[in-house]
Design an enzyme around this catalytic site. Structure first.
Site, short mmCIF file in Angstrom:
data_model
loop_
_atom_site.label_atom_id
_atom_site.label_comp_id
_atom_site.label_asym_id
_atom_site.label_seq_id
_atom_site.Cartn_x
_atom_site.Cartn_y
_atom_site.Cartn_z
N GLY A 9 0.84 -1.20 0.00
CA GLY A 9 0.00 0.00 0.00
C GLY A 9 0.87 1.25 0.00
N GLN A 10 0.22 2.39 0.06
CA GLN A 10 0.91 3.67 0.01
C GLN A 10 1.93 3.82 1.16
OE1 GLN A 10 -0.53 8.06 -0.93
NE2 GLN A 10 -1.64 7.27 0.83
N LEU A 11 1.47 3.56 2.38
CA LEU A 11 2.35 3.69 3.54
C LEU A 11 3.32 2.51 3.65
CD1 LEU A 11 3.16 5.09 6.19
CD2 LEU A 11 1.33 3.81 7.33
N ILE A 36 -5.46 -10.71 6.23
CA ILE A 36 -5.75 -10.52 7.67
C ILE A 36 -7.18 -10.87 8.05
CG2 ILE A 36 -3.87 -8.86 8.03
CD1 ILE A 36 -6.15 -6.66 8.07
N TYR A 60 -8.78 -1.23 4.94
CA TYR A 60 -9.73 -0.83 3.91
C TYR A 60 -9.75 0.69 3.96
CZ TYR A 60 -13.90 -0.49 1.07
OH TYR A 60 -14.78 -0.19 0.06
N THR A 101 -6.76 6.92 12.28
CA THR A 101 -7.13 8.09 11.48
C THR A 101 -7.75 9.22 12.29
OG1 THR A 101 -8.69 8.78 9.74
CG2 THR A 101 -9.30 6.85 10.99
N ASP A 102 -7.65 10.43 11.78
CA ASP A 102 -8.33 11.59 12.37
C ASP A 102 -9.85 11.46 12.22
OD1 ASP A 102 -7.96 11.84 9.57
OD2 ASP A 102 -8.37 13.98 9.65
N TYR A 126 -15.92 4.40 7.74
CA TYR A 126 -14.47 4.16 7.80
C TYR A 126 -13.92 4.56 9.17
CZ TYR A 126 -9.51 5.24 6.93
OH TYR A 126 -8.14 5.32 7.03
N LYS A 130 -12.24 2.02 11.90
CA LYS A 130 -10.86 2.24 12.35
C LYS A 130 -10.82 2.40 13.87
CE LYS A 130 -7.56 2.60 10.29
NZ LYS A 130 -6.57 1.60 9.82
N1 LIG Z 1 -4.71 7.33 3.04
C1 LIG Z 1 -5.08 8.20 3.98
O1 LIG Z 1 -5.37 9.39 3.70
C2 LIG Z 1 -5.12 7.77 5.41
C3 LIG Z 1 -5.55 8.70 6.39
C4 LIG Z 1 -5.56 8.30 7.73
C5 LIG Z 1 -5.17 7.02 8.08
N2 LIG Z 1 -4.78 6.15 7.11
C6 LIG Z 1 -4.38 4.79 7.54
O2 LIG Z 1 -3.03 4.59 7.14
C7 LIG Z 1 -2.82 3.20 6.88
C8 LIG Z 1 -2.15 3.03 5.54
O3 LIG Z 1 -2.99 3.57 4.52
P1 LIG Z 1 -2.56 3.66 3.00
O4 LIG Z 1 -2.83 5.02 2.53
O5 LIG Z 1 -1.21 3.05 2.84
O6 LIG Z 1 -3.67 2.67 2.36
P2 LIG Z 1 -3.60 1.77 1.04
O7 LIG Z 1 -2.66 2.35 0.07
O8 LIG Z 1 -5.03 1.56 0.66
O9 LIG Z 1 -2.97 0.41 1.56
C9 LIG Z 1 -3.69 -0.55 2.29
C10 LIG Z 1 -3.08 -1.90 2.03
O10 LIG Z 1 -3.82 -2.90 2.75
C11 LIG Z 1 -3.93 -4.02 1.91
N3 LIG Z 1 -5.05 -4.88 2.30
C12 LIG Z 1 -6.37 -4.67 2.04
N4 LIG Z 1 -7.07 -5.73 2.50
C13 LIG Z 1 -6.19 -6.59 3.03
C14 LIG Z 1 -6.33 -7.87 3.65
N5 LIG Z 1 -7.52 -8.47 3.80
N6 LIG Z 1 -5.21 -8.49 4.09
C15 LIG Z 1 -4.00 -7.91 3.93
N7 LIG Z 1 -3.81 -6.73 3.33
C16 LIG Z 1 -4.90 -6.07 2.89
C17 LIG Z 1 -4.13 -3.43 0.52
O11 LIG Z 1 -3.87 -4.39 -0.46
P3 LIG Z 1 -4.71 -4.32 -1.85
O12 LIG Z 1 -4.32 -3.03 -2.49
O13 LIG Z 1 -4.23 -5.54 -2.55
O14 LIG Z 1 -6.16 -4.35 -1.44
C18 LIG Z 1 -3.10 -2.31 0.55
O15 LIG Z 1 -1.84 -2.79 0.17
C19 LIG Z 1 -4.19 2.53 7.01
O16 LIG Z 1 -4.32 1.99 8.29
C20 LIG Z 1 -5.16 3.68 6.85
O17 LIG Z 1 -6.39 3.43 7.50
C21 LIG Z 1 -4.74 6.50 5.80
#
Ligand SMILES: NC(=O)c1ccc[n+]([C@@H]2O[C@H](COP(=O)([O-])OP(=O)(O)OC[C@H]3O[C@@H](n4cnc5c(N)ncnc54)[C@H](OP(=O)(O)O)[C@@H]3O)[C@@H](O)[C@H]2O)c1
Length: 281
Positions: A9-11, A36, A60, A101-102, A126, A130
């Site tokens: 994922g992004q992070l 998971i 998600y 998340t916020d 969401y 979370k």
């Molecule tokens: N993006 C934001 O603005 C934001 C803001 C606040 C908090 N966050 C938190 O930061 C964290 C990282 O977010 P991100 O931006 O990196 O999100 P992301 O790019 O959507 O990455 C999430 C990852 O989780 C994987 N995933 C989904 N379902 C899964 C499963 N059942 N088992 C294992 N892996 C699974 C996805 O794989 P697939 O792509 O193959 O589904 C993806 O690689 C998350 O906890 C998110 O809630 C994000």
């Protein structure tokens, strides 16, 4: 050993690059290696591996879809999946780093910025799931870091910056909401903090981490597109309806992270570094 969930994922991708730079070994997984939502599979994987640290980045993250067609999956991944990871982590003796998340806040805080112990009240699905993920981690584990972050952008994912840049290719004029305020967060700053709490053996608990300074989405968009001819105009949330309601003011207090000695760049500095890196790609 270190385990990363959601490693593509992004992070997760940013974190992998940071650990590579630091010559720290890790095992990175995505849903095809470690789903998971598979309770038994997750337990087996983690208890056999016995990682010292689990960076739980899998989630998600489709905020609007979570309101309807993604609702079930959102619950399954963010609540059940996080509980599965926490239960296995507890059994394996791992330290868990969970990213939240916020959007656990409602944005109506009259006292200003949200402190780590401020009352939660998510406005959307969401945020609700979370928060339930946070509660599962807190119920099951002692050795955990819950790091709430906001408005995340990184080189390796889908995010607001890329959306604005893409729109700017085909539009001379864009409208962006100017009544939701928060703190943008560069994945690099967040990944550094995730490794910092481990390296410094920071006290376990809840932290807030985003970049310094706050802005509206409109102000963020203006800064992203400042070197283009595109005109960015402010609109209200009412003029730009979205399925999921967002908090109007979700600026989080970062003092608990700063007290540890962690230096946090402003979002303007982080954005400039991001754009510089993007230009080199
Ligand atoms: N993006 C934001 O603005 C934001 C803001 C606040 C908090 N966050 C938190 O930061 C964290 C990282 O977010 P991100 O931006 O990196 O999100 P992301 O790019 O959507 O990455 C999430 C990852 O989780 C994987 N995933 C989904 N379902 C899964 C499963 N059942 N088992 C294992 N892996 C699974 C996805 O794989 P697939 O792509 O193959 O589904 C993806 O690689 C998350 O906890 C998110 O809630 C994000």
């Amino acid at each position: 050993m270190i385990l990363i969930t959601g490693g593509h994922g992004q992070l997760g991708t940013e974190l992998r690059h940071l650990l590579d730079e630091k010559n720290i070994e890790y095992v990175s997984t995505d849903a095809d290696q470690l789903d998971i939502t598979d309770k038994e599979g997750t337990y087996k994987f983690i208890t056999e591996m016995k990682p010292e640290i689990i960076y739980h980045c899998a989630a998600y993250t489709a905020v609007d879809k979570a309101e309807d067609e993604g609702k079930e999956l959102d619950e399954k991944i963010n609540v059940d999946g996080t509980r599965n990871v926490a239960e296995a982590a507890k059994a394996a003796g791992s330290t868990l780093v969970y990213i939240s998340t916020d959007y656990v806040f409602d944005g109506n805080n009259k006292d200003g910025m949200y402190k780590v112990d401020a009352a939660t009240n998510p406005l959307n699905e969401y945020g609700r799931t979370k928060l339930l993920g946070e509660k599962a981690v807190q119920e099951i584990m002692d050795d955990y870091y819950i790091i709430r972050t906001s408005w995340v952008f990184g080189i390796y994912g889908h995010n607001f910056i890329y959306t604005m840049q893409k729109l700017a290719e085909t539009h001379d004029h864009l409208t962006v909401v100017n009544d939701q305020f928060g703190r943008p967060t560069w994945t690099r700053t967040l990944a550094e903090f995730m490794t910092f709490v481990i390296a410094e053996k920071a006290p376990f608990g809840v932290y807030h981490l985003s970049n310094e300074n706050s802005c509206s989405w409109y102000e963020f968009a203006k800064e992203i597109l400042k070197d283009t001819a595109v005109e960015v105009a402010p609109v209200t949330s009412a003029e730009y309806p979205q399925k999921a309601t967002r908090p109007q003011y979700s600026v989080m207090d970062l003092s608990k992270a700063k007290v540890l000695g962690f230096e946090i760049p402003t979002w303007q500095e982080a954005l400039a570094s991001f754009l510089e890196l993007e230009a080199k790609q």
